[in-house]
Scaffold this motif. Structure first.
Motif, mmCIF file in Angstrom:
data_model
loop_
_atom_site.group_PDB
_atom_site.id
_atom_site.type_symbol
_atom_site.label_atom_id
_atom_site.label_comp_id
_atom_site.label_asym_id
_atom_site.label_seq_id
_atom_site.Cartn_x
_atom_site.Cartn_y
_atom_site.Cartn_z
ATOM 1 N N ASP A 197 3.224 6.249 -5.495
ATOM 2 C CA ASP A 197 3.141 6.298 -6.944
ATOM 3 C C ASP A 197 2.041 7.256 -7.393
ATOM 4 O O ASP A 197 2.239 8.075 -8.297
ATOM 5 N N ILE A 198 0.901 7.198 -6.736
ATOM 6 C CA ILE A 198 -0.220 8.078 -7.105
ATOM 7 C C ILE A 198 0.108 9.532 -6.765
ATOM 8 O O ILE A 198 -0.158 10.433 -7.564
ATOM 9 N N VAL A 199 0.708 9.777 -5.607
ATOM 10 C CA VAL A 199 1.094 11.159 -5.253
ATOM 11 C C VAL A 199 2.127 11.677 -6.255
ATOM 12 O O VAL A 199 2.036 12.826 -6.707
ATOM 13 N N ALA A 200 3.081 10.843 -6.645
ATOM 14 C CA ALA A 200 4.100 11.260 -7.623
ATOM 15 C C ALA A 200 3.443 11.631 -8.958
ATOM 16 O O ALA A 200 3.811 12.634 -9.575
ATOM 17 N N LYS A 201 2.463 10.851 -9.383
ATOM 18 C CA LYS A 201 1.732 11.170 -10.624
ATOM 19 C C LYS A 201 0.962 12.481 -10.477
ATOM 20 O O LYS A 201 0.939 13.297 -11.396
ATOM 21 N N ARG A 202 0.327 12.680 -9.312
ATOM 22 C CA ARG A 202 -0.413 13.935 -9.051
ATOM 23 C C ARG A 202 0.541 15.128 -9.075
ATOM 24 O O ARG A 202 0.199 16.178 -9.585
ATOM 25 N N PHE A 256 0.811 -1.216 0.000
ATOM 26 C CA PHE A 256 0.000 0.000 0.000
ATOM 27 C C PHE A 256 0.846 1.270 0.000
ATOM 28 O O PHE A 256 0.539 2.221 -0.709
ATOM 29 N N ASP A 257 1.941 1.291 0.782
ATOM 30 C CA ASP A 257 2.810 2.479 0.852
ATOM 31 C C ASP A 257 3.273 2.916 -0.539
ATOM 32 O O ASP A 257 3.152 4.088 -0.908
ATOM 33 N N LEU A 258 3.842 1.973 -1.279
ATOM 34 C CA LEU A 258 4.384 2.328 -2.597
ATOM 35 C C LEU A 258 3.282 2.667 -3.587
ATOM 36 O O LEU A 258 3.479 3.507 -4.464
ATOM 37 N N SER A 281 10.736 -7.499 -7.810
ATOM 38 C CA SER A 281 9.735 -6.577 -8.381
ATOM 39 C C SER A 281 9.385 -5.457 -7.390
ATOM 40 O O SER A 281 9.230 -4.301 -7.786
ATOM 41 N N ASP A 282 9.278 -5.794 -6.096
ATOM 42 C CA ASP A 282 8.991 -4.774 -5.079
ATOM 43 C C ASP A 282 10.176 -3.823 -4.910
ATOM 44 O O ASP A 282 9.995 -2.613 -4.755
ATOM 45 N N ARG A 283 11.401 -4.381 -4.947
ATOM 46 C CA ARG A 283 12.601 -3.531 -4.842
ATOM 47 C C ARG A 283 12.672 -2.555 -6.010
ATOM 48 O O ARG A 283 13.040 -1.395 -5.834
ATOM 49 N N GLU A 284 12.326 -3.018 -7.217
ATOM 50 C CA GLU A 284 12.355 -2.130 -8.395
ATOM 51 C C GLU A 284 11.405 -0.954 -8.218
ATOM 52 O O GLU A 284 11.764 0.189 -8.506
ATOM 53 N N ILE A 285 10.189 -1.240 -7.745
ATOM 54 C CA ILE A 285 9.211 -0.157 -7.515
ATOM 55 C C ILE A 285 9.758 0.821 -6.473
ATOM 56 O O ILE A 285 9.685 2.038 -6.637
ATOM 57 N N TYR A 286 10.340 0.268 -5.414
ATOM 58 C CA TYR A 286 10.918 1.069 -4.328
ATOM 59 C C TYR A 286 11.993 2.014 -4.883
ATOM 60 O O TYR A 286 11.966 3.223 -4.636
ATOM 61 N N TYR A 287 12.938 1.455 -5.635
ATOM 62 C CA TYR A 287 14.037 2.280 -6.150
ATOM 63 C C TYR A 287 13.610 3.210 -7.280
ATOM 64 O O TYR A 287 14.275 4.212 -7.544
ATOM 65 N N ASP A 288 12.493 2.926 -7.934
ATOM 66 C CA ASP A 288 11.934 3.864 -8.909
ATOM 67 C C ASP A 288 11.185 4.998 -8.206
ATOM 68 O O ASP A 288 11.080 6.101 -8.739
ATOM 69 N N THR A 289 10.658 4.714 -7.025
ATOM 70 C CA THR A 289 9.847 5.693 -6.282
ATOM 71 C C THR A 289 10.702 6.704 -5.526
ATOM 72 O O THR A 289 10.376 7.898 -5.505
ATOM 73 N N ASP A 310 -0.618 23.887 -12.164
ATOM 74 C CA ASP A 310 -0.956 24.607 -10.947
ATOM 75 C C ASP A 310 0.335 25.047 -10.248
ATOM 76 O O ASP A 310 1.222 24.233 -10.032
ATOM 77 N N PRO A 311 0.434 26.318 -9.889
ATOM 78 C CA PRO A 311 1.653 26.787 -9.231
ATOM 79 C C PRO A 311 1.837 26.199 -7.823
ATOM 80 O O PRO A 311 2.942 26.140 -7.312
ATOM 81 N N LYS A 312 0.741 25.741 -7.205
ATOM 82 C CA LYS A 312 0.819 25.173 -5.856
ATOM 83 C C LYS A 312 1.414 23.772 -5.951
ATOM 84 O O LYS A 312 0.889 22.920 -6.631
ATOM 85 N N SER A 313 2.521 23.551 -5.262
ATOM 86 C CA SER A 313 3.151 22.232 -5.370
ATOM 87 C C SER A 313 2.866 21.392 -4.128
ATOM 88 O O SER A 313 2.523 21.918 -3.073
ATOM 89 N N ILE A 314 3.015 20.090 -4.286
ATOM 90 C CA ILE A 314 2.872 19.184 -3.157
ATOM 91 C C ILE A 314 4.191 18.442 -2.962
ATOM 92 O O ILE A 314 4.985 18.332 -3.897
ATOM 93 N N LYS A 315 4.406 17.971 -1.732
ATOM 94 C CA LYS A 315 5.649 17.272 -1.401
ATOM 95 C C LYS A 315 5.359 15.820 -1.078
ATOM 96 O O LYS A 315 4.368 15.512 -0.418
ATOM 97 N N LEU A 316 6.274 14.967 -1.493
ATOM 98 C CA LEU A 316 6.213 13.546 -1.172
ATOM 99 C C LEU A 316 7.455 13.212 -0.347
ATOM 100 O O LEU A 316 8.580 13.462 -0.793
ATOM 101 N N ILE A 317 7.233 12.682 0.858
ATOM 102 C CA ILE A 317 8.347 12.396 1.765
ATOM 103 C C ILE A 317 8.323 10.919 2.158
ATOM 104 O O ILE A 317 7.327 10.421 2.686
#
Length: 167
Positions: free
Chosen positions: A61-66, A55-57, A96-104, A74-81
């Motif tokens: 992923d969705i926040v990164a796409k947003r 669920f975390d990743l 496969s999970d490690r790949e998603i992690y290192y891509d994120t 939109d000039p207002k930015s969001i942060k992903l931490i």
């Protein structure tokens, strides 16, 4: 430090406990997308995730796409931490999970690593770190015991507004 009322954290199960069918998984992602959009509309600009597979990743992923959509329109930015409990956390995961992690991780505005090596309690430490900095939480929690139960209870004790997407 970020203002709590503008920050949200995610918590939920690992891949094994997520919906099994592609259709159910897609429905969860759509609901997550809607909740993230609603949070942004309501002033949330910082999103914390625990950097674990499942669920975390998915949330990250969705926040990164947003973020990419917002940057274009939109000039207002969001942060992903990302809040990583210890450096070699992903060493024993499926490739496969490690790949998603290192891509994120490169998509994040900040990666906070709390410990160099695994130590007892480091996942709880990560969970408290996120909850202590947020006013809201989006969860995928089935009601069982374990780490997700711990962070949900900690969030309730600390007065976070919790949206649980588990059905």
């Amino acid at each position: 430090m970020q203002e709590k009322e503008h920050a949200l954290c995610f918590t939920g199960h690992r891949s094994e406990k997520l919906p099994k069918t592609a259709e159910q998984l897609e429905t969860l992602k759509l609901r997550l997308w809607e909740e993230i959009n609603k949070a942004i509309e309501n002033g949330i600009d910082t999103f914390y995730f625990g950097a674990c597979y499942g669920f975390d990743l998915m949330c990250a992923d969705i926040v990164a796409k947003r973020k990419r959509v917002i940057k274009m329109s939109d000039p207002k930015s969001i942060k992903l931490i990302a809040v990583v409990p210890f450096e070699e956390q992903s060493a024993r995961w499926k490739e496969s999970d490690r790949e998603i992690y290192y891509d994120t991780l490169p998509e994040c505005d900040e990666v906070i690593t709390l410990n160099t090596h695994y130590k007892q309690g480091c996942y709880h430490e990560r969970n408290r770190y996120m909850v202590d900095r947020c006013s809201k939480m989006i969860a995928y929690y089935d009601g069982g015991s374990g780490g997700t139960a711990y962070i949900i209870n900690y969030a309730k004790t600390n007065g976070l507004e919790i949206t649980n997407l588990y059905e």
